[in-house]
Design a protein around this motif. Sequence first.
Motif, PDB file in Angstrom:
ATOM      1  N   ALA A  13     -27.013  -1.291   4.198  1.00  0.00           N
ATOM      2  CA  ALA A  13     -25.617  -1.093   4.598  1.00  0.00           C
ATOM      3  C   ALA A  13     -24.721  -2.167   3.966  1.00  0.00           C
ATOM      4  O   ALA A  13     -23.664  -1.852   3.394  1.00  0.00           O
ATOM      5  CB  ALA A  13     -25.503  -1.119   6.118  1.00  0.00           C
ATOM      6  N   GLU A  32     -27.311 -13.544   3.809  1.00  0.00           N
ATOM      7  CA  GLU A  32     -28.532 -12.957   4.371  1.00  0.00           C
ATOM      8  C   GLU A  32     -29.440 -14.084   4.888  1.00  0.00           C
ATOM      9  O   GLU A  32     -29.801 -14.979   4.144  1.00  0.00           O
ATOM     10  CB  GLU A  32     -29.240 -12.129   3.290  1.00  0.00           C
ATOM     11  CG  GLU A  32     -30.650 -11.708   3.617  1.00  0.00           C
ATOM     12  CD  GLU A  32     -30.796 -10.942   4.941  1.00  0.00           C
ATOM     13  OE1 GLU A  32     -30.089  -9.942   5.115  1.00  0.00           O
ATOM     14  OE2 GLU A  32     -31.603 -11.376   5.797  1.00  0.00           O
ATOM     15  N   ARG A  33     -29.816 -13.975   6.162  1.00  0.00           N
ATOM     16  CA  ARG A  33     -30.625 -15.047   6.774  1.00  0.00           C
ATOM     17  C   ARG A  33     -32.026 -15.120   6.174  1.00  0.00           C
ATOM     18  O   ARG A  33     -32.650 -16.167   6.167  1.00  0.00           O
ATOM     19  CB  ARG A  33     -30.728 -14.850   8.280  1.00  0.00           C
ATOM     20  CG  ARG A  33     -31.455 -13.592   8.671  1.00  0.00           C
ATOM     21  CD  ARG A  33     -31.526 -13.412  10.169  1.00  0.00           C
ATOM     22  NE  ARG A  33     -32.011 -12.071  10.481  1.00  0.00           N
ATOM     23  CZ  ARG A  33     -32.092 -11.571  11.697  1.00  0.00           C
ATOM     24  NH1 ARG A  33     -31.697 -12.286  12.713  1.00  0.00           N
ATOM     25  NH2 ARG A  33     -32.541 -10.358  11.896  1.00  0.00           N
ATOM     26  N   SER A  39     -35.249  -6.738   7.192  1.00  0.00           N
ATOM     27  CA  SER A  39     -35.756  -6.023   8.379  1.00  0.00           C
ATOM     28  C   SER A  39     -37.000  -5.227   8.023  1.00  0.00           C
ATOM     29  O   SER A  39     -37.949  -5.164   8.803  1.00  0.00           O
ATOM     30  CB  SER A  39     -34.702  -5.059   8.922  1.00  0.00           C
ATOM     31  OG  SER A  39     -33.534  -5.752   9.223  1.00  0.00           O
ATOM     32  N   ARG A  44     -41.134  -4.337  10.741  1.00  0.00           N
ATOM     33  CA  ARG A  44     -41.677  -2.973  10.821  1.00  0.00           C
ATOM     34  C   ARG A  44     -43.197  -3.035  10.805  1.00  0.00           C
ATOM     35  O   ARG A  44     -43.781  -3.953  10.240  1.00  0.00           O
ATOM     36  CB  ARG A  44     -41.206  -2.135   9.632  1.00  0.00           C
ATOM     37  CG  ARG A  44     -39.704  -2.145   9.396  1.00  0.00           C
ATOM     38  CD  ARG A  44     -38.949  -1.235  10.346  1.00  0.00           C
ATOM     39  NE  ARG A  44     -37.555  -1.131   9.949  1.00  0.00           N
ATOM     40  CZ  ARG A  44     -36.540  -1.794  10.515  1.00  0.00           C
ATOM     41  NH1 ARG A  44     -36.763  -2.613  11.520  1.00  0.00           N
ATOM     42  NH2 ARG A  44     -35.302  -1.642  10.082  1.00  0.00           N
ATOM     43  N   LEU A  51     -38.909   8.478   7.773  1.00  0.00           N
ATOM     44  CA  LEU A  51     -38.938   9.855   8.247  1.00  0.00           C
ATOM     45  C   LEU A  51     -37.904  10.694   7.513  1.00  0.00           C
ATOM     46  O   LEU A  51     -37.786  11.897   7.737  1.00  0.00           O
ATOM     47  CB  LEU A  51     -38.783   9.913   9.775  1.00  0.00           C
ATOM     48  CG  LEU A  51     -37.649   9.162  10.449  1.00  0.00           C
ATOM     49  CD1 LEU A  51     -36.334   9.865  10.269  1.00  0.00           C
ATOM     50  CD2 LEU A  51     -37.951   8.991  11.922  1.00  0.00           C
ATOM     51  N   THR A  52     -37.145  10.070   6.645  1.00  0.00           N
ATOM     52  CA  THR A  52     -36.220  10.810   5.782  1.00  0.00           C
ATOM     53  C   THR A  52     -36.875  10.951   4.407  1.00  0.00           C
ATOM     54  O   THR A  52     -37.461   9.992   3.898  1.00  0.00           O
ATOM     55  CB  THR A  52     -34.890  10.038   5.648  1.00  0.00           C
ATOM     56  OG1 THR A  52     -35.183   8.643   5.465  1.00  0.00           O
ATOM     57  CG2 THR A  52     -34.050  10.180   6.893  1.00  0.00           C
ATOM     58  N   VAL A  99     -26.074 -16.883   9.259  1.00  0.00           N
ATOM     59  CA  VAL A  99     -24.756 -17.072   9.866  1.00  0.00           C
ATOM     60  C   VAL A  99     -24.973 -17.563  11.292  1.00  0.00           C
ATOM     61  O   VAL A  99     -25.686 -16.931  12.079  1.00  0.00           O
ATOM     62  CB  VAL A  99     -23.940 -15.756   9.841  1.00  0.00           C
ATOM     63  CG1 VAL A  99     -22.662 -15.894  10.653  1.00  0.00           C
ATOM     64  CG2 VAL A  99     -23.644 -15.365   8.388  1.00  0.00           C
ATOM     65  N   ILE A 389     -30.110   5.495   5.947  1.00  0.00           N
ATOM     66  CA  ILE A 389     -29.821   4.952   4.610  1.00  0.00           C
ATOM     67  C   ILE A 389     -28.787   5.864   3.929  1.00  0.00           C
ATOM     68  O   ILE A 389     -27.832   5.407   3.315  1.00  0.00           O
ATOM     69  CB  ILE A 389     -31.122   4.864   3.783  1.00  0.00           C
ATOM     70  CG1 ILE A 389     -32.062   3.829   4.429  1.00  0.00           C
ATOM     71  CG2 ILE A 389     -30.819   4.507   2.331  1.00  0.00           C
ATOM     72  CD1 ILE A 389     -33.455   3.755   3.812  1.00  0.00           C
TER      73      ILE A 389
END
Length: 444
Positions: A13, A32-33, A39, A44, A51-52, A99, A389
């Motif tokens: 995003a 970006e941390r 992620s 995960r 699933l897409t 951040v 996405i």
Amino acid sequence: MRTTTVIIGAGHAGLAMSRCLSERGIDHVVLERGEVANSWKRERWDSLRLLTPNWQSRLPGYAYQGDDPDGYRDMAQTIAYIETYAEVISAPVHTHTRVTSVSARDGGYRVSTDEGEWQCRTLVLASGACNIPVIPKVAEGAPPGVHMLSPTQYRNPQGLEQGGVLVVGASASGIQIAAEIQRSGRPVTLAVGEHIRAPRVYRGRDIQWWMDAVGVLDERYDSIDDLNRARSVPSLQLAGSDERRMLDLNTLSDAGVKLVGRLAGINAGKAQFSGSLGNLCALSDLKMNRLLESIDAWASAHGLDGEVDAAQRFEPTRVQAAPPLGMDLSDGAIRTIIWATGFRPDYSWLEVPVLDRKGRVRHDGGVVDAPGMYLMGMQFLRRRKSALIDGAGDDARDLSAHLADYLDRPRRPRPLPDLACGRAPNNTPDSSTCATHPLSTAVM
Ligand SMILES: Cc1cc2nc3c(=O)[nH]c(=O)nc-3n(C[C@H](O)[C@H](O)[C@H](O)COP(=O)(O)OP(=O)(O)OC[C@H]3O[C@@H](n4cnc5c(N)ncnc54)[C@H](O)[C@@H]3O)c2cc1C
């Protein structure tokens, strides 16, 4: 350090927004941390596949080029896909930059990080919708010997103790994890709450193909009667596999998973399940059939009947006449509970007063209730597909247009016509252009 726009988060995003800002020549950084696609790298489980289907991960300026458009990416492929995107668009990402606070200053924002401070006029929150697993309060009653995990902590069945597993929640994460653990030989009990059943393939086409073609994924936030409800519906019971298998409660029962009702409480070491399992399953079947009827009607209206397979209906969900209403969690049979009960974002660092009493950012289709601040990646942010996405591109295009307009008119941003079905925000929706999609009732 100064820049025009700070984007927080280098998931897809934030990167989609970066690409749209670059196209407009708007100077920005992406903070970006961790690393790009953090992620997917850290939060995960090992066997997860999207699933897409592959074709459905379209990002601005970057569509699927491979020879398996109907396949489903595994984690390594998903990470590679997002990393390559960041490279292709030359996103100005500052990795390992967490951040720690955002506050309003000098008509813009001060963004403090563990790598220094940024001052910007506009800010994009793309820090993710799934930062923190939502674990219900009843978890506090679980006996101390039972190990508890969220889907962000779970990696694979080998990481679990031997013995039974209670999976709570039967949406996409819960059913996928339950199936995998049962296959490993550990007996699984699945506590089933509200869920949305859907076939993987219908009439020879992926269900996501139908949802895309029919237009339900493009349905807009300002055309929905109950937006709060639409923003909280559970994910469809779907999984990606080479065989394009349907994964639902019937396939789980066939594999030996024991189905019980929603987990209502844990008292004196005993889990209590609601007696609503039969009703919830009947409702889910009803909604799935409504969805399939709408697809059939759409296929006929668009002359597809000769091109796709014949219409079909699926066996109703099989439920025990009297599923157990209780289960002893202290007798050693259940060693692990996995709370597949949803996620929420983390805004603990956000010092601008834009959160409502439930801790959600107040926004109108991603335009946050604070000047020059925007939000990306939330469920139904602007469209039903916003959290996918595939949804980031359209949202980033709309919101970058609003952001550019804001920069041109810093004191009084004009609401863009695009933001509310051709009208300015807060006007009454025009039902001729904003009618709720007939399929939406089937997926809500
Ligand atoms: C289990 C699961 C399966 C999914 N499957 C699919 C699927 O099959 N298809 C699909 O289209 N979508 C899927 N999604 C939904 C969605 O695509 C993902 O949630 C996706 O990761 C969201 O992208 P994002 O860019 O909004 O957020 P993220 O990918 O979470 O990116 C946010 C980034 O912000 C960073 N960040 C957060 N806080 C800070 C901070 N304070 N400072 C700096 N950086 C910070 C994070 O490290 C992260 O990299 C799935 C989601 C989950 C949870």
